[in-house]
Design a protein around this motif. Structure first.
Motif, PDB file in Angstrom:
ATOM      1  N   HIS A  94      -1.004   8.515  -5.531  1.00 37.30           N
ATOM      2  CA  HIS A  94      -2.345   7.643  -4.897  1.00 37.30           C
ATOM      3  C   HIS A  94      -3.155   7.193  -6.072  1.00 37.30           C
ATOM      4  O   HIS A  94      -3.369   7.807  -7.021  1.00 37.30           O
ATOM      5  CB  HIS A  94      -3.100   8.711  -3.735  1.00 37.30           C
TER       6      HIS A  94
ATOM      7  N   PRO B 178      -0.177   3.422   5.659  1.00 33.28           N
ATOM      8  CA  PRO B 178      -1.726   2.739   5.624  1.00 33.28           C
ATOM      9  C   PRO B 178      -2.378   2.535   6.866  1.00 33.28           C
ATOM     10  O   PRO B 178      -1.898   1.911   7.770  1.00 33.28           O
ATOM     11  CB  PRO B 178      -1.100   1.457   4.756  1.00 33.28           C
ATOM     12  N   ARG B 179      -3.470   2.888   6.879  1.00 32.48           N
ATOM     13  CA  ARG B 179      -4.565   2.309   8.167  1.00 32.48           C
ATOM     14  C   ARG B 179      -5.311   0.996   7.469  1.00 32.48           C
ATOM     15  O   ARG B 179      -5.957   1.135   6.493  1.00 32.48           O
ATOM     16  CB  ARG B 179      -5.430   3.521   8.159  1.00 32.48           C
TER      17      ARG B 179
ATOM     18  N   ILE C  34       0.680   5.302  -0.160  1.00 27.91           N
ATOM     19  CA  ILE C  34       0.106   5.578   1.099  1.00 27.91           C
ATOM     20  C   ILE C  34       1.067   5.534   2.020  1.00 27.91           C
ATOM     21  O   ILE C  34       1.769   4.583   2.598  1.00 27.91           O
ATOM     22  CB  ILE C  34      -1.178   4.713   1.582  1.00 27.91           C
TER      23      ILE C  34
ATOM     24  N   ASP D  75      -7.713   3.024   4.936  1.00 29.56           N
ATOM     25  CA  ASP D  75      -7.097   2.923   3.323  1.00 29.56           C
ATOM     26  C   ASP D  75      -7.320   1.434   2.978  1.00 29.56           C
ATOM     27  O   ASP D  75      -7.360   1.321   1.593  1.00 29.56           O
ATOM     28  CB  ASP D  75      -5.831   3.170   3.224  1.00 29.56           C
TER      29      ASP D  75
ATOM     30  N   LEU E 136       0.694  -1.078   0.052  1.00 25.36           N
ATOM     31  CA  LEU E 136      -0.038   0.082  -0.105  1.00 25.36           C
ATOM     32  C   LEU E 136       0.928   1.350  -0.203  1.00 25.36           C
ATOM     33  O   LEU E 136       0.577   2.275  -0.464  1.00 25.36           O
ATOM     34  CB  LEU E 136      -0.976   0.068   1.303  1.00 25.36           C
TER      35      LEU E 136
END
Length: 358
Positions: A357, A222-223, A219, A280, A213
């Motif tokens: 992104h 990343p979440r 990103i 994300d 990610l």
């Protein structure tokens, strides 16, 4: 020595045309006729099959044979093809196990081209797992696992994504939000899923997901939200103990290692816009837990990305659609999304120090 102009030409995205009796060949031809293939795209498949399918469907496409490393022919309605011959005649909608080896050969050629520096990425049209197994490849479980073994890596991650940046005209019921769903397990019978969810596997999958990610999707941190395995994420052990004994302790250890990974959450409430807006990606425990939601949100306008490979691979979000093969009624939208995404990811990998992104 290649010329400076040749050296600066982007490497192609290779499109494997998939099950010859399915819709993969005609979807590729449709995109070529509409000039909807990104520049520097090449198909892999039986050139006679492609030419005959184009003629039968009234598609104005010229299929032109070439070889890896050669310049690609260009022009409106021109489809460059790296030829691989069928093993047996093929009719639309009629599976033939004799062509299982042909499908594997197209994949092998595409991987070799990436490894040899003749291709930048692979986009795969759908294949039919059952007929490949019937054709003598008893251990075959899918594109994702085959590519993992062909590339010599220990673990890969299947992630499907809808992306409003690629198809803002059809963002789905989530509005402008992107939905990325990765899987801890992929093509397993449901009764085998619980045993496959181990701390080691969950740790490996989570690190690959977070890494790609960041590396491929730009990103920085990343979440990730993680689904529980059981209804209500186990209801404090009353509906299963996997959350208490495996998933929660592993996520706690991953957070201590610096990952922004949350959960486990009940899947039936995690997949709502309010919760998805805060992350994300979602990591689902098994195939249908995550992909049923994603395909409802963006079927036909989503792409499958294999994370953890040394090469870029994307694919469609649908199957071979044997009932539509040869009719011209199938939509090439998902294949188009997957090819454009492959081009974008490959260009990002090639651009030193740049990210974007997706």
């Amino acid at each position: 020595m290649p010329s400076q102009e040749a050296a600066s030409t982007p490497l192609p995205v290779v499109i494997t045309t998939g099950e010859p009796a399915g819709i993969g060949p005609e979807l590729t031809l449709m995109l070529a006729e509409r000039d909807a293939l990104p520049p520097h795209s090449v198909a892999v498949g039986d050139i006679t099959l492609l030419a005959e399918r184009a003629k039968a469907l009234g598609l104005r496409v010229e299929t032109v044979a070439c070889q890896p490393g050669e310049p690609l022919p260009e022009g409106p309605g021109v489809l460059p093809v790296w030829p691989v011959a069928l093993n047996a005649p093929c009719l639309p909608g009629v599976l033939n196990p004799a062509n299982a080896a042909y499908v594997i050969a197209t994949l092998a050629l595409a991987v070799r081209a990436c490894q040899n520096g003749h291709a930048a990425a692979i986009t795969t049209a759908p294949l039919h797992k059952g007929v490949i197994i019937d054709g003598g490849f008893a251990s075959f479980t899918g594109h994702t696992e085959w590519l993992r073994d062909a590339c010599g890596v220990d673990e890969v991650v299947m992630m499907l994504a809808t992306d409003s940046a690629l198809h803002a005209q059809a963002p789905g019921w989530l509005g402008a939000a992107d939905l990325r769903v990765a899987l801890v397990t992929t093509h397993l019978p449901l009764r085998a899923v619980a045993d496959a969810i181990t701390p080691e596997r969950l740790t490996r999958i989570s690190h690959i997901l977070a890494s790609d990610l960041s590396r491929q999707f730009g990103i920085p941190k990343p979440r990730i939200a993680v689904c529980g395995l059981n209804p209500h994420a186990g209801e404090d052990g009353h509906l299963g103990r996997e959350e208490l004994e495996i998933i929660s302790p592993t996520l706690e250890a991953l957070r201590a290692q610096g990952l922004d990974i949350r959960g486990p959450y009940p899947a039936d409430t995690l997949f709502t816009p309010r919760h998805l807006a805060e992350v994300d990606a979602v990591l689902a425990m098994y195939h249908d837990q995550g992909l049923a939601v994603l395909k409802y949100a963006g079927f036909g306008n989503a792409a499958n990305i294999t994370l953890g490979l040394p090469l870029v691979r994307t694919s469609v979000d649908h199957g071979t659609a044997l009932d539509l093969a040869g009719t011209g009624k199938a939509s090439p939208a998902s294949l188009g999304v997957a090819i454009r995404l492959a081009r974008r990811l490959a260009d990002q990998r090639a651009a030193t120090g740049t990210t974007s992104h997706l």
